[in-house]
Design an enzyme around this catalytic site. Structure first.
Site, PDB file in Angstrom:
ATOM      1  NE  ARG A   1      40.862  31.127  33.695  1.00 24.75           N
ATOM      2  CZ  ARG A   1      40.998  32.142  32.829  1.00 24.75           C
ATOM      3  NH1 ARG A   1      40.778  31.934  31.547  1.00 24.75           N
ATOM      4  NH2 ARG A   1      41.344  33.348  33.247  1.00 24.75           N
TER       5      ARG A   1
ATOM      6  CG  ASP B   1      44.254  38.183  27.353  1.00 25.29           C
ATOM      7  OD1 ASP B   1      44.490  38.807  28.403  1.00 25.29           O
ATOM      8  OD2 ASP B   1      44.110  36.956  27.315  1.00 25.29           O
TER       9      ASP B   1
ATOM     10  CE  LYS C   1      36.348  37.087  28.854  1.00 28.97           C
ATOM     11  NZ  LYS C   1      36.765  35.971  29.721  1.00 28.97           N
ATOM     12  CB  THR C   2      39.633  38.556  26.281  1.00 30.86           C
ATOM     13  OG1 THR C   2      41.005  38.529  26.674  1.00 30.86           O
ATOM     14  CG2 THR C   2      39.588  38.845  24.798  1.00 30.86           C
TER      15      THR C   2
ATOM     16  CG  ASP D   1      40.246  28.906  24.633  1.00 32.27           C
ATOM     17  OD1 ASP D   1      40.439  28.371  23.520  1.00 32.27           O
ATOM     18  OD2 ASP D   1      41.161  29.199  25.413  1.00 32.27           O
TER      19      ASP D   1
ATOM     20  N   GLY E   1      38.345  34.618  32.275  1.00 32.11           N
ATOM     21  CA  GLY E   1      38.868  35.672  33.155  1.00 32.11           C
ATOM     22  C   GLY E   1      38.025  36.928  33.160  1.00 32.11           C
TER      23      GLY E   1
END
Lengths: 468, 468
Positions: free
Chosen positions: B129, B189, B186-187, B160, B73
Site C-alpha cells: 500500500r 469495493d 482493480k478493487t 488511490d 488490496g
C-alpha cells in the site's frame, strides 16, 4: 423460500444409488450386537438386536407411514434423507422444530418435497435440541406416534439424538407401541463414526465449504504477506473437521485436540513458527484451530464453562482463537506481527450438499425406509465402502446400543453414544502428520475452490480425504 | 504454491475476449478529457490527454518492455491482467511487494506465468500500500523504470493507486522519461466506477463468494430459527458490495451507507423488524451491514478513528456489527433474542476469479498492452458493455485526471480519484429498494451457492446484478 438458478438446477439432480435398491430387497442377520454388557439392564428389549445387512430378496409388501424429524444442528443433505423416504413410497409425516415437535405433536404431512431435493438446511421441518428423556416426554412421544399410526419414526440426528432414538425404541417396545425407531447418522462434526459408520452426513459439504474459504484466505495471506490468520473451525470435541480441512488446504499449522498437548507447548510452537518464518522473510501464515481444542487442553478445561442441556461444554462460545493469539503475543514480547481471527461454522452447515452428501443422504433415506418396512427398531443406518462409487456401497442396520457406553453427564451415569475422536493411529491423521512439517515453512497452500456440481466427476463426486 | 485439482483445471481455462483483439488494432481519439479545470496546474503535461477508443487498424509495430505492479488490496483476477500482457508478447518485469518494489527496484522477470492463469491472489508479485508521493520516491521510481528501459508501467490498483499512476505519468513526462504509465481498475469495493469504468475487477468474484456464504447462513437461520445473523461486508466507504449481495441473497434487511440515516433510526428499524418478525413467530433473520456504514452515520463519524496512510478511516477495525447489536439489545430492553455476528472480507478477495473476472482481467491486460505499445500515458483501461458477451465489449483508455478532483486529506488539498458511492437513483439501488420491503417479513432468501466453473453459461458466465 425463493430459489436461485443453481438451487433450481440442483433440484433436478438425480442422486446416485445402487441400481439394486430399486429392486426387491430384504434384510439378513449378519451378527449379534456387541453392546457393552452393562447396558443390558437399561435396554432389556433391544439389547440383543443383531446387525442386519440389506440384500436382494423378497421384502415385506406393505404400505408404511413414517414420521420423520430433524434433531440438532444443521447438516447439508438432510432434505435428501426425506427425499429417499418419500421416493420409496412411504406416507410421510414431518415433526416440526425437532424432537419437541414429537412431544407437542406438531406435524406437517409431506405431500410434495420437490423444492427441497438436493437443497441445504433443515427448513422443510426445522430442527431443535430438545432431548426426549423424562417419563412425560417419552409418554407424549408415544402418544403422538400412536395417534399418527406410525409404523416408524426416523430420527435424523447426531450422537445425542441417536442416543435418544435408542431410548425411544426401548420405551416403545416396553409399552407395546408398534412404531419402530430408526436413526440416521447426521453431524458435520464427524464424531458419530465407527467401523460401521464411516462418516456422518454433512461432514463432506461442511469441510468442502470451510476448505474453500480457508484456501481463499491462505492465498490472500500469501499475497498480502502481512497477516497471520487464525481460523477456528466448528466441530465440538473432536478435531475431524480441522484434520480434513488441513488435508484439503495444507495450512502452516493445524492444532489437533486429540494430541492433548499442554497449552504452553501449543503457544510456544506457534511463537516458534512465527519466529522461524520471519527469519525467512515470511510474516504471514495460516493456523487452523478446532473449536473443541479447549476440551483437550488441561489448563483450560478446569475453568468454569457453560454447558448445554446435554452436558456438553458450549465450546463455540469460548473464543479459543483470540485467547491463543493473546498468549502468543505475550510469548513473542515486542516482536511486531499481525493476527486476524476467523470462525467458520454457520457458513457450512446448511450449504447446498455436495454430490457425495446428496447421494449418501438419499441412500440413507431409502435404507431407513426399508428398515421401517421390515420393522427393525433401535437401529441406525450404516452405509459402507463410501469411498467407492455408490454402486459398490453396502447397507447395514446397526443396533444403536452397540455404539453406546455409560458416561457421567451432569453428575449422573447415562447411556450415551461414544463420541469418536480423531484416531492418532488412523490413516487420515498419519497422512497429515507425515506431511505437516513441510507445510510449516514452505507455503504449500491448496485452494480446493468452490464446490463444483458440473463437469469432471473427479471434482463433483470427490469424497472426504479422511475416508480414503 | 501447490495446486488443487480445480486450480489445475482453471489453469487451462481460455479467457473469452473479442476475436478482433488478436488482429491488428490501434487507438483513435474520441473526445477531450473532461477533467476539472482546477487540476490543470497540477497536471500540465497530462491535463489535455484525450479519451481513446481501440479499433481495428494498423498499430505500432514494435517490441515493448513493460513493468507491472499490484497495488493495494487483493482482488480476484489480477493474475489474468498479467496473463493478458504476457500473451500480447510484451517482455514483462514484475515489481515485487507493491509500489515499494518500484521505489526499491525489487523485480522479477516474468518468463513463465502458466501456473497463475485464472488463479486468485496477487502472489506472483505480492502487493503493498505504499504511495509514491515524495520527490525521493518519484525520483527512485523514475530511476527504476529507466534502468529497466521500460516502455510502460502498468499499475493494477484501486482509486488511490490510480491517483498515483496519474502523478507518476505527469512526473515522468516532466522529467523526460519515456516510460508511459497505464492504470488498470482493480478493487473489490466497486467504488472505482463511473460512466467509463462500469465496474472494477474483483468485485464480481468477491460478491459471489460473499453471497454464497450469506445464502448458506440465511438457510441456516431459516432452519435453526433462533439466530439473527449480522453480517458485515468489507468494502470501505461505498456500499456497492452490500447492495450487490443483497440483490443476490435477499436478506431481511440491508443497510446502505449512502442513505445517510441517523444511527437512532437504524437501530429503531432493526428493533422493529425483530419485534414484527417475533409476532409472526420468527425469531431469526439476516441483516447485512456494509463496512463503510460508519462513514455515513453522523453520530459515529465524529468519534476519533484511526486513519491509514492515505487518510482513509480504517473502518475494518471498527466493529460496527457488534456496536449495532448492542444498541438494538438496549432498544429492545428485556426481549430475548439471539444475535451472531460475522465479518466477510478476506474470504473473497483472493478466490479463484469467476469467468467474468477472468475474462475481464485478461482483456484489461491486452488493452493495457496496446496502450503501452501506442505510448499512451496517464490513462486507465476502460471496457464497456460488460453485461453483454465479451464479443460485444468496447475498449477505451480514459485520462485518469478526468476521474479526479481536489479533496482534503490529512489537512492538505490533494488531487484524488473520486470514490463513486452507491447512486440512490441508479438502477441497482432502485431494484433493491423496490423489493426490500417484501424481504423483511417473508423469508425470500436466495442461495446463489458456490461459484460454478462448468456447465450452464447462465451460471458460469453471469455478471453482477448491479451491472444489469
Amino acid at each position: 423460500m425463493a430459489g436461485s438458478l443453481l438451487q433450481k438446477q440442483r433440484m433436478q439432480y438425480k442422486p446416485q444409488v445402487p441400481v439394486w435398491l430399486s429392486e426387491d430387497v430384504c434384510f439378513e442377520t449378519v451378527g449379534g450386537s456387541q453392546a457393552p454388557e452393562n447396558l443390558r439392564p437399561l435396554f432389556p428389549h433391544t439389547f440383543e438386536t443383531p446387525v442386519y445387512r440389506l440384500r436382494k430378496g423378497r421384502g415385506a409388501a406393505r404400505k408404511v407411514t413414517i414420521g420423520v424429524v430433524f434433531s440438532g444442528g444443521q447438516a447439508a443433505g438432510g432434505h435428501n434423507v426425506i427425499a429417499g423416504l418419500f421416493d420409496s413410497g412411504a406416507q410421510l409425516i414431518g415433526f416440526l422444530g425437532g424432537p419437541q415437535g414429537i412431544i407437542d405433536n406438531q406435524t406437517k404431512a409431506l405431500l410434495q418435497i420437490d423444492a427441497y431435493r438436493n437443497q441445504g438446511g433443515f427448513d422443510l421441518l426445522g430442527s431443535g435440541r430438545t432431548k426426549i428423556e423424562t417419563q412425560e416426554q417419552l409418554a407424549a412421544s408415544l402418544k403422538a406416534c400412536t395417534a399418527h399410526r406410525l409404523d416408524g419414526l426416523v430420527i435424523i440426528g447426531g450422537d445425542d439424538s441417536n442416543t435418544n432414538a435408542a431410548l425411544l425404541a426401548e420405551y416403545f417396545l416396553q409399552h407395546g407401541c408398534k412404531t419402530v425407531v430408526v436413526g440416521v447418522p447426521k453431524t458435520i462434526d464427524g464424531d458419530l463414526r465407527s467401523s460401521d459408520i464411516e462418516i456422518s452426513f454433512g461432514f463432506d459439504s461442511a469441510c468442502k465449504t470451510y476448505s474453500e474459504i480457508i484456501g481463499n484466505i491462505a492465498r490472500d495471506a500469501l499475497s498480502a504477506k502481512k497477516y497471520y490468520h487464525f481460523i477456528k473451525l466448528m466441530g465440538r470435541s473432536a478435531s475431524h473437521i480441522a484434520l480434513e480441512c488441513a488435508l484439503q488446504t495444507q495450512p502452516n499449522l493445524t492444532l489437533i485436540g486429540e494430541e492433548r498437548r499442554p497449552l504452553k507447548e501449543i503457544v510456544r510452537q506457534i511463537a516458534e513458527l512465527i519466529t522461524r518464518r520471519a527469519e525467512l522473510g515470511k510474516n504471514y501464515g495460516v493456523v487452523l484451530i478446532p473449536e473443541g481444542l479447549i476440551e483437550f487442553v488441561p489448563e483450560l478445561t478446569d475453568l468454569p464453562h457453560e454447558k448445554d442441556p446435554h452436558g456438553n461444554i458450549e465450546v463455540s462460545k469460548i473464543q479459543t482463537e483470540k485467547l491463543i493469539i493473546d498468549l502468543v503475543k505475550k510469548e513473542l514480547g515486542g516482536r511486531k506481527w499481525n493476527a486476524l481471527d476467523h470462525f467458520l461454522g454457520y457458513e457450512g452447515r446448511s450449504c447446498l450438499p455436495t454430490n457425495f452428501d446428496a447421494n449418501y443422504c438419499y441412500a440413507l433415506g431409502k435404507l431407513a425406509f426399508f428398515a421401517v418396512r421390515e420393522s427393525l427398531t433401535g437401529v441406525i443406518c450404516s452405509i459402507q465402502h463410501l469411498k467407492e462409487s455408490p454402486q459398490k456401497w453396502q447397507f447395514k442396520m446397526i443396533p444403536i446400543v452397540q455404539l453406546m457406553h455409560l458416561e457421567w453427564r451432569l453428575g449422573k451415569e447415562k447411556p450415551v453414544i461414544r463420541k469418536t475422536l480423531v484416531d492418532l493411529k488412523g490413516s487420515a491423521y498419519l497422512k497429515f502428520s507425515s506431511q505437516r512439517k513441510s507445510w510449516e515453512l514452505e507455503d504449500l497452500y491448496q485452494m480446493p475452490g468452490p464446490i463444483q456440481f458440473f463437469g469432471d466427476p473427479a471434482l463433483t463426486d470427490s469424497v472426504p480425504i479422511s475416508l480414503m
